[in-house]
Design an enzyme around this catalytic site. Structure first.
Site, short mmCIF file in Angstrom:
data_model
loop_
_atom_site.label_atom_id
_atom_site.label_comp_id
_atom_site.label_asym_id
_atom_site.label_seq_id
_atom_site.Cartn_x
_atom_site.Cartn_y
_atom_site.Cartn_z
CD GLN A 92 -2.69 5.36 10.60
OE1 GLN A 92 -3.83 5.83 10.75
NE2 GLN A 92 -2.02 5.48 9.47
CB THR A 103 -7.10 -4.78 2.40
OG1 THR A 103 -6.10 -4.34 3.33
CG2 THR A 103 -7.10 -3.87 1.18
CD GLU A 125 -5.52 2.90 -0.01
OE1 GLU A 125 -4.79 2.13 -0.68
OE2 GLU A 125 -5.31 3.18 1.19
NE ARG A 146 4.36 13.40 10.87
CZ ARG A 146 4.74 14.27 9.95
NH1 ARG A 146 5.45 15.34 10.30
NH2 ARG A 146 4.43 14.09 8.68
NE ARG A 205 -7.49 7.12 9.46
CZ ARG A 205 -6.75 7.10 8.37
NH1 ARG A 205 -5.45 6.84 8.47
NH2 ARG A 205 -7.27 7.32 7.19
CB THR A 264 -6.18 8.09 1.42
OG1 THR A 264 -6.22 7.14 2.48
CG2 THR A 264 -7.48 8.88 1.42
CE LYS A 288 -2.80 2.74 7.11
NZ LYS A 288 -4.01 3.10 6.35
CG HIS A 301 -4.13 10.85 2.53
ND1 HIS A 301 -5.15 10.85 3.44
CD2 HIS A 301 -3.31 9.80 2.87
CE1 HIS A 301 -4.99 9.84 4.30
NE2 HIS A 301 -3.88 9.19 3.98
CG ASP A 353 -2.09 0.94 1.07
OD1 ASP A 353 -2.38 1.33 -0.07
OD2 ASP A 353 -2.72 1.27 2.08
CD GLU A 403 -7.31 13.24 3.85
OE1 GLU A 403 -6.92 14.23 3.20
OE2 GLU A 403 -7.47 12.12 3.35
CD GLU A 434 -6.12 5.21 4.78
OE1 GLU A 434 -5.43 5.43 3.77
OE2 GLU A 434 -5.64 5.06 5.91
CG PHE A 462 1.48 8.09 2.51
CD1 PHE A 462 0.18 8.31 2.90
CD2 PHE A 462 2.49 8.83 3.13
CE1 PHE A 462 -0.13 9.25 3.87
CE2 PHE A 462 2.20 9.76 4.10
CZ PHE A 462 0.89 9.97 4.48
CG ASP A 490 -5.55 0.81 3.98
OD1 ASP A 490 -5.51 -0.25 4.62
OD2 ASP A 490 -4.76 1.75 4.18
#
Length: 395
Positions: free
Chosen positions: A226, A243, A187, A129, A223, A331, A239, A120, A113, A345, A185, A115, A219
């Site tokens: 994660q 899937t 995808e 962060r 959260r 995503t 995760k 995203h 997978d 998001e 997510e 990113f 996916d």
């Protein structure tokens, strides 16, 4: 004639321009085998053509035949639909979708997978962060990805069981229990149909020889699990529990008309991520709905990294490909608020719940919620190529 074949061929999403492959089992209990979707029917390809690999219960034997056979088979299906003298063959081997059971389309060899959406990546970084640079220094030099679990890739319709694991308590200590932040997510996945020797990277220009087709992917992500486990080694139990993929794999040839130039990449990527053919993306209009209420409509054309670059990076170190490898985009999110591909998001990590059409709100998925991912490719002639759906309910 039991149905209008001309109407089926001109279906808005699953007409002659699409013809995705999947696995179906007739209602008479006979063995599962390979079919091609046409409108609201599935064509029994073994019944039509008799090739041994078409009697398989997974697409892998078809994919093993290589690109020449992929193109030849698609050509034979189209010829059967266009030539009046062959229409009886089609009619005898067409099964209504509501009279068959759809299964897992292929046996997954490995699952990776990525990113690949800058929108995203920036949005999630600001939530996870805050106060730090939104992108790590490596993000624009390579397509970031991680290895998932091939054994927990399942087809549309399999329920999502809320995962248990470790997350952070209010005082920053670990607690064990069910995820309180279950998320989807949206995808797009790509299915590899050709193996490569170990030690031999696949180039971006080799993409068409290796990738059989594309499929919608969800996916599923816890959260809270994660966030607690991601540093220092990245996603794991948050995760790996499930899937989901569509029942249908759209052949790469059906998506040729949806290719378009990739948005500019700055800085210029490393040489192995370039090629003789300019980097391209895909014009794929996607949608996600919760309990029948659409909440986002992103487009795959906004991705920063291309599918070919993902495959090239996946093998740059000499890692081999195998028939049935699945790699997903990560995503798909766009620049607007209505183009975000996950609840993390959309709800700003739960601080701004989204209102559904019936007035209910969601920060994250609740038990009993049904999530449906759909999408289609947009072709220059105005035709659309359906990608199927991924439909799952939280158990």
């Amino acid at each position: 004639m039991p149905f209008d074949l001309d109407k089926l061929c001109g279906d808005d999403l699953f007409g002659i321009q699409c013809l995705p492959y999947g696995i179906f089992q007739p209602s008479d209990g006979s063995a599962p085998r390979i079919g091609a979707r046409l409108g609201d029917h599935v064509l029994d390809l073994f019944g039509m053509f008799g090739d041994a690999y078409l009697s398989a219960s997974a697409l892998n034997p078809l994919m093993e035949q290589g690109r020449g056979t992929w193109n030849e088979l698609r050509g034979r299906i189209i010829e059967s639909l266009e030539r009046p003298r062959l229409r009886d063959l089609v009619v005898r081997n067409a099964r209504p979708l509501n009279d068959v059971h759809l299964g897992m389309p292929f046996e997954v060899a490995d699952y990776v997978d990525f990113f690949a959406s800058e929108h995203h990546a920036v949005n999630v970084a600001r939530l996870f962060r805050p106060g730090t640079p939104p992108l790590h220094a490596n993000w624009k030099s390579l397509p970031v990805g991680y290895h998932g679990r091939a054994g927990t890739v399942y087809p549309s319709g399999v329920p999502v069981k809320r995962p248990w694991g470790q997350s952070a308590s209010g005082d920053g200590q670990a607690i064990y229990g069910p995820s309180r932040k279950l998320d989807f997510e949206l995808e797009v996945g790509f299915v590899v149909g050709r193996g490569s020797p170990i030690g031999q990277p696949v180039t971006v220009d080799d993409f068409d020889d290796y990738v059989f087709g594309a499929s919608l992917v969800c996916d599923w992500t816890a959260r809270d699990l994660q966030a607690w486990e991601t540093f220092p080694l990245g996603p794991f139990t948050g995760k790996s529990f499930l899937t989901s993929i569509s029942h249908w794999v759209v052949p790469l040839a059906a998506l040729d008309g949806a290719r378009l130039p990739l948005p500019p990449q700055d800085p210029v990527p490393a040489s192995y991520l370039g090629g003789e053919v300019p980097a391209w993306g895909l014009d794929l209009a996607l949608e996600v709905a919760i309990n029948g209420h659409a909440i986002a409509r992103p487009n795959f054309r906004d991705m920063y990294w291309s599918p070919a670059q993902m495959l090239a990076h996946m093998t740059v170190n000499g890692a081999r490909t195998r028939v049935g490898d699945l790699f997903a985009s990560g995503t798909v999110s766009g620049p607007r608020e209505d183009e975000l591909g996950c609840l993390m998001e959309i709800s700003k990590n739960g601080t701004h719940p989204v209102t559904l059409g019936n007035g209910n709100t969601r920060s994250f998925l609740e038990d009993g919620d049904e999530t449906v991912l759909t999408g289609h490719a947009l072709l220059p002639n105005g035709l659309r190529v359906g990608l199927g759906e991924v439909r799952s309910t939280v158990a």
